[in-house]
Design a protein around this motif. Structure first.
Motif, mmCIF file in Angstrom:
data_model
loop_
_atom_site.group_PDB
_atom_site.id
_atom_site.type_symbol
_atom_site.label_atom_id
_atom_site.label_comp_id
_atom_site.label_asym_id
_atom_site.label_seq_id
_atom_site.Cartn_x
_atom_site.Cartn_y
_atom_site.Cartn_z
ATOM 1 N N GLY A 2 0.782 -1.221 0.000
ATOM 2 C CA GLY A 2 0.000 0.000 0.000
ATOM 3 C C GLY A 2 0.820 1.279 0.000
ATOM 4 O O GLY A 2 0.302 2.358 -0.254
ATOM 5 N N GLY A 3 2.116 1.196 0.271
ATOM 6 C CA GLY A 3 2.940 2.406 0.349
ATOM 7 C C GLY A 3 2.771 3.084 1.680
ATOM 8 O O GLY A 3 1.993 2.658 2.530
ATOM 9 N N LYS A 4 3.529 4.182 1.845
ATOM 10 C CA LYS A 4 3.522 4.900 3.123
ATOM 11 C C LYS A 4 2.241 5.675 3.319
ATOM 12 O O LYS A 4 1.724 6.269 2.370
ATOM 13 C CB LYS A 4 4.664 5.908 3.123
ATOM 14 N N THR A 5 1.774 5.712 4.540
ATOM 15 C CA THR A 5 0.637 6.575 4.830
ATOM 16 C C THR A 5 1.118 8.019 4.911
ATOM 17 O O THR A 5 2.307 8.297 5.109
ATOM 18 C CB THR A 5 -0.030 6.202 6.167
ATOM 19 N N LEU A 6 0.154 8.914 4.790
ATOM 20 C CA LEU A 6 0.439 10.340 4.962
ATOM 21 C C LEU A 6 1.163 10.582 6.291
ATOM 22 O O LEU A 6 2.127 11.357 6.354
ATOM 23 C CB LEU A 6 -0.888 11.097 4.937
ATOM 24 N N PHE A 7 0.710 9.894 7.324
ATOM 25 C CA PHE A 7 1.311 10.138 8.636
ATOM 26 C C PHE A 7 2.710 9.524 8.740
ATOM 27 O O PHE A 7 3.570 10.081 9.432
ATOM 28 C CB PHE A 7 0.393 9.628 9.746
ATOM 29 N N SER A 8 2.957 8.418 8.033
ATOM 30 C CA SER A 8 4.330 7.896 8.005
ATOM 31 C C SER A 8 5.248 8.900 7.311
ATOM 32 O O SER A 8 6.416 9.053 7.683
ATOM 33 C CB SER A 8 4.381 6.543 7.299
ATOM 34 N N LYS A 9 4.719 9.594 6.313
ATOM 35 C CA LYS A 9 5.526 10.618 5.631
ATOM 36 C C LYS A 9 5.816 11.791 6.571
ATOM 37 O O LYS A 9 6.877 12.408 6.492
ATOM 38 C CB LYS A 9 4.814 11.094 4.364
ATOM 39 N N ILE A 10 4.872 12.102 7.460
ATOM 40 C CA ILE A 10 5.131 13.156 8.453
ATOM 41 C C ILE A 10 6.201 12.674 9.432
ATOM 42 O O ILE A 10 7.135 13.427 9.765
ATOM 43 C CB ILE A 10 3.819 13.550 9.167
ATOM 44 N N ILE A 11 6.103 11.418 9.869
ATOM 45 C CA ILE A 11 7.125 10.858 10.765
ATOM 46 C C ILE A 11 8.503 10.985 10.112
ATOM 47 O O ILE A 11 9.486 11.358 10.773
ATOM 48 C CB ILE A 11 6.817 9.374 11.078
ATOM 49 N N ASP A 12 8.584 10.678 8.822
ATOM 50 C CA ASP A 12 9.866 10.676 8.108
ATOM 51 C C ASP A 12 10.248 12.055 7.577
ATOM 52 O O ASP A 12 11.223 12.179 6.827
ATOM 53 C CB ASP A 12 9.812 9.667 6.962
ATOM 54 N N ARG A 13 9.479 13.070 7.942
ATOM 55 C CA ARG A 13 9.758 14.463 7.565
ATOM 56 C C ARG A 13 9.708 14.674 6.046
ATOM 57 O O ARG A 13 10.338 15.568 5.505
ATOM 58 C CB ARG A 13 11.125 14.944 8.090
ATOM 59 N N GLU A 14 8.929 13.846 5.372
ATOM 60 C CA GLU A 14 8.733 14.049 3.933
ATOM 61 C C GLU A 14 7.616 15.055 3.690
ATOM 62 O O GLU A 14 7.493 15.614 2.599
ATOM 63 C CB GLU A 14 8.402 12.712 3.253
ATOM 64 N N ILE A 15 6.748 15.225 4.690
ATOM 65 C CA ILE A 15 5.670 16.220 4.657
ATOM 66 C C ILE A 15 5.807 17.037 5.931
ATOM 67 O O ILE A 15 5.990 16.469 7.013
ATOM 68 C CB ILE A 15 4.288 15.522 4.596
#
Ligand code: AMP
Length: 114
Positions: A2-15
């Protein structure tokens, strides 16, 4: 998958997000569309989609999240009155499928909730 969730991207500082608390297991940040003067989302770093997909292996993590919610409320100065909301499934209003606790405070919070 499914790929990264929006919140996983926030955790990883991508968003970007307005982060108010972080430790090894969880992150708290302000909701982008606040429903109260204080509206913070507390998430585990482990990407559990929703409460109903958690397992017994997540027992300590789930308990820790409730304790952290109280800590974050104290940090934000709203420990006297706040509401925790967890939407489980699209029919309950869940839009981001990465378990999160809404911490709401700063206005009268009616009951029953909508
Ligand atoms: P839920 O509807 O329970 O899944 O909650 C998801 C929440 O995430 C909503 O309150 C949204 O306003 C919030 N949200 C969506 N995108 C972002 C973002 N980029 N930063 C902060 N909050 C977000």
């Amino acid at each position: 998958m499914g790929g990264k969730t929006l919140f996983s991207k926030i955790i990883d500082r991508e968003i970007p997000a307005d982060i108010v608390y972080e430790d090894d297991e969880c992150l708290a940040f302000r909701d982008i569309n606040p429903q109260a003067p204080t509206h913070v989302l507390l998430i585990p770093k482990k990407p559990i989609a929703m409460v109903s997909e958690a397992t017994v292996a997540d027992t300590a993590l789930l308990g820790m999240l409730l304790l952290k919610a109280g800590d974050v409320a104290r940090q934000l100065g709203c420990e006297e009155a706040f509401r925790l909301v967890v939407n489980n499934g699209a029919g309950a209003g869940q839009t981001v499928f990465h378990l999160h606790i809404h911490i709401l405070a700063g206005r009268p919070l009616g009951w029953p909730p909508g």
